[in-house]
Scaffold this active site. Structure first.
Site, PDB file in Angstrom:
ATOM      1  N   LYS A 267       0.847  -1.188   0.000  1.00  0.00           N
ATOM      2  CA  LYS A 267       0.000   0.000   0.000  1.00  0.00           C
ATOM      3  C   LYS A 267       0.885   1.242   0.000  1.00  0.00           C
ATOM      4  O   LYS A 267       1.837   1.342   0.772  1.00  0.00           O
ATOM      5  CB  LYS A 267      -0.908  -0.014   1.229  1.00  0.00           C
ATOM      6  CG  LYS A 267      -2.022   0.996   1.214  1.00  0.00           C
ATOM      7  CD  LYS A 267      -2.966   0.762   2.385  1.00  0.00           C
ATOM      8  CE  LYS A 267      -4.153   1.699   2.331  1.00  0.00           C
ATOM      9  NZ  LYS A 267      -5.100   1.457   3.435  1.00  0.00           N
ATOM     10  N   GLU A 352     -19.104  -4.833  10.750  1.00  0.00           N
ATOM     11  CA  GLU A 352     -19.943  -4.012  11.624  1.00  0.00           C
ATOM     12  C   GLU A 352     -20.936  -4.843  12.423  1.00  0.00           C
ATOM     13  O   GLU A 352     -21.224  -4.543  13.589  1.00  0.00           O
ATOM     14  CB  GLU A 352     -20.678  -2.955  10.797  1.00  0.00           C
ATOM     15  CG  GLU A 352     -19.779  -1.869  10.219  1.00  0.00           C
ATOM     16  CD  GLU A 352     -19.073  -2.284   8.941  1.00  0.00           C
ATOM     17  OE1 GLU A 352     -18.204  -1.521   8.471  1.00  0.00           O
ATOM     18  OE2 GLU A 352     -19.391  -3.383   8.409  1.00  0.00           O
ATOM     19  N   ARG A 380     -25.186  -1.376   7.792  1.00  0.00           N
ATOM     20  CA  ARG A 380     -24.854  -2.794   7.598  1.00  0.00           C
ATOM     21  C   ARG A 380     -25.138  -3.622   8.847  1.00  0.00           C
ATOM     22  O   ARG A 380     -25.123  -4.854   8.795  1.00  0.00           O
ATOM     23  CB  ARG A 380     -23.383  -2.921   7.202  1.00  0.00           C
ATOM     24  CG  ARG A 380     -23.048  -2.272   5.871  1.00  0.00           C
ATOM     25  CD  ARG A 380     -21.568  -2.010   5.703  1.00  0.00           C
ATOM     26  NE  ARG A 380     -20.772  -3.208   5.680  1.00  0.00           N
ATOM     27  CZ  ARG A 380     -20.367  -3.838   4.564  1.00  0.00           C
ATOM     28  NH1 ARG A 380     -20.704  -3.347   3.391  1.00  0.00           N
ATOM     29  NH2 ARG A 380     -19.632  -4.915   4.618  1.00  0.00           N
TER      30      ARG A 380
END
Length: 615
Positions: A267, A352, A380
């Site tokens: 990344k 979540e 969610r």
């Protein structure tokens, strides 16, 4: 927005300006040798740094998938072969390679390119997925729906999913169903960079680390988890090596079955400020200096920073407080708490539902959990909020960052749905602080309360404090007419109180008497709000959530139930998916700034006065 027209196979690749050099079609991409491909990757990386530092956006993750995206577009014939990105914020290079290089300067600006895949932009964008862990389910549906099990069609689906997104439950539901139909030609590209915002956690992270180190399973030569599910597995492969990545992808596509291609990437690759960033590798950035990676000017103290500091102080005061995050301890402000109280901080990954249900269990065991999440992601886990927290009356505090109009991230990230959803949940209280002082006060009230609570605030700098003139049973009066005129009552939720106070000053310059009140706890509607309604001629509510089902709608219903004849003008967001743009632009476009509140108040007053004359 149009996709780039197909050029002749021998058309020149390079042209004088940088944007033109990146305005490629697939035939030109296929004609490039490895040296030219490496040069192309460098040009794309330079463009990403320059453009994203100028506009803000998701930089680190896109720097990490430059070579991988090039290889994908050389192997798969997009859009005939759908390429689905999970999450869609890693699709910038895909946009550049599918004819949108010239428009890239408009990224995340109003009426410009979206920061996520967009079906309105290009036929290459099959889905607009910007919530994590969905790509494998999309791929399963696309493959089955397009009849791709018929090998004569020759089409494939590529699903690019990060190891962070693999921590979400939906990803494993998709994987489970793909394992049931292993003959589907789906290539799962596992983009393993060891993190989402935060480092990837849990058993999966350990397993992938073992695969990177050459350990395939519990034993030295045992199958890995994907092979145990019955799927083919290739890798790990260096995702920055275009020939190696392309060879693995091509082999996987030729196998005509569900194949996991495990690619390892870095990344922030190729940009020193991201590579040396120990936190999130410049995952999502604002406007930065492209050389140093530093902001050009301080943006002021954000709501998130205020929350983070106060949460750490409350943690020191109350030993039973625990905090939970879904792979985002930094973005939601919980890093200070996690550093001071690591044993009381829990990162559940991008899950979540797991966070909310775990929090309920912690509350049952005597803790006081605080779940910090972006407002758009709480949707969610609504089933868990309703059935696992509220039904059990557990004292769980939900802190919703980026509530209301978020801005450049667009429709999927505006936190505008929470009030409408949460208003239906029995026993749940929702607070909207107007300033930093109120955030601290309301947070303390929440974590010391007896039932489930929600505190919501926007993605913005926390503005100056707005002092109350007096309190009425928990409601703060922020402005009133000195002569005692009560023509209009403005009930403003959260930070929009500042615009309401400014609107009141402008209205009083026109001879209109205005009271501005902040309900603080906006849901359920405070009884004192009805008392204020009774004493005013017209009522206007202001909120940066959906008009349907929010605070204003709840107040109107409460007035009906109480037999009050008042007409209430509800200012809020329409029941629409709202485009990307700056927060200020979008609030103004929907009448949620001082001029808009003035217009709505005058309209409400004009409607009320004829009724007064008939009494």
């Amino acid at each position: 927005m149009p996709v780039a027209e197909q050029a002749a196979p021998n058309a020149p690749v390079a042209r004088p300006d940088a944007e033109s050099r990146l305005d490629l079609d697939r035939s030109a991409l296929l004609a490039m040798g490895h040296g030219r491909l490496r040069a192309l990757a460098a040009e794309i990386r330079t463009m990403l740094v320059e453009q994203v530092c100028a506009s803000g956006g998701h930089l680190g993750v896109n720097l990490g998938v430059v070579e991988l995206s090039i290889a994908l577009h050389r192997v798969f014939d997009s859009p005939r072969d759908p390429i689905v990105f999970d999450t869609g914020h890693q699709s910038y290079v895909h946009k550049i390679l599918t004819g949108r290089a010239k428009e890239f300067g408009s990224l995340r600006r109003r009426h410009g390119l979206s920061g996520y895949p967009s079906r309105a932009e290009s036929v290459h964008d099959w889905v607009e997925n910007s919530h994590a862990s969905t790509a494998l389910s999309y791929a399963h549906g696309l493959a089955a729906g397009l009849g791709l099990h018929d090998h004569r069609a020759g089409r494939s689906v590529a699903a690019v999913i990060g190891d962070g997104a693999m921590t979400g439950g939906l990803a494993w539901e998709g994987l489970n169903n793909l394992a049931e139909r292993p003959e589907l030609p789906v290539v799962i590209v596992l983009n393993d960079n060891g993190r989402s915002y935060d480092p990837t956690i849990g058993g999966l992270a350990r397993h992938l680390a073992g695969l990177r180190a050459g350990r395939r399973g519990p034993g030295a030569d045992g199958p890995n988890v994907f092979e145990q599910l019955g799927l083919a597995y290739l890798g790990p492969v260096d995702g920055h090596d275009i020939p190696a990545t392309e060879a693995a992808l091509r082999k996987a596509r030729e196998m005509r079955q569900v194949v996991v291609v495990h690619t390892v990437t870095d990344k922030g690759r190729g940009w020193a400020p991201a590579e040396t960033d120990p936190a999130d590798r410049m995952h999502g950035i604002g406007v930065l200096d492209p050389v140093t990676g530093r902001p050009h000017a301080p943006a002021g103290t954000s709501w998130t920073e205020v929350f983070g500091r106060e949460m750490a102080e409350l943690g020191a005061e109350f030993e039973d407080i625990v905090c939970l995050s879904g792979a985002m301890r930094g973005p939601v402000g919980l890093a200070p708490f996690a550093e001071r109280f690591p044993e009381r901080f829990f990162d559940v990954g991008i899950a979540e539902q797991q966070a909310v249900c775990t929090a309920s269990g912690m509350a049952m065991a005597g803790s006081r959990p605080v779940v910090a999440v972006y407002a758009t992601f709480l949707t969610r886990a609504l089933d868990q909020v309703l059935m696992d927290v509220a039904l059990h009356r557990m004292p769980v505090t939900f802190v919703l960052d980026r509530a209301g109009v978020t801005g450049p991230d667009g429709a999927s990230h505006h936190g505008m749905w929470d009030l409408g959803f949460l208003a239906q949940i029995p026993g749940l209280r929702v607070a909207a602080p107007r300033d930093a002082g109120q955030l601290k006060a309301l947070l303390r009230e929440a974590v010391t309360g007896t039932g489930p609570c929600v505190i919501r605030f926007p993605k913005a700098a926390a503005g100056p404090g707005i002092a109350r003139l007096k309190g009425i049973d928990g409601i703060d009066v922020l402005h009133h007419d000195e002569a005692g005129k009560r023509d209009v009552l403005l009930l403003a939720c959260g930070p929009l109180a500042a615009d309401a106070v400014e609107a009141a000053r402008r209205l009083e310059a026109r001879g209109v008497g205005v009271t501005v009140a902040d309900p603080r706890w906006v849901l359920p509607v405070p009884e004192a709000a009805l008392d204020l309604v009774r004493s005013h001629g017209s009522v206007v509510t202001v909120e940066d959530g959906c008009r349907v089902g929010g605070f204003g709608a709840a107040l109107a219903l409460a007035c009906v139930d109480a037999g009050l004849p008042h007409r209430i003008r509800v200012l809020g967001l329409p029941r629409e998916f709202i485009e990307h743009g700056s927060r200020g632009e979008l609030l103004a476009a929907h009448g949620l700034d001082a001029p808009g509140i003035v217009r709505a108040s005058l309209d409400a007053l004009a409607l009320a006065r004829p009724a007064e004359r008939t009494r």
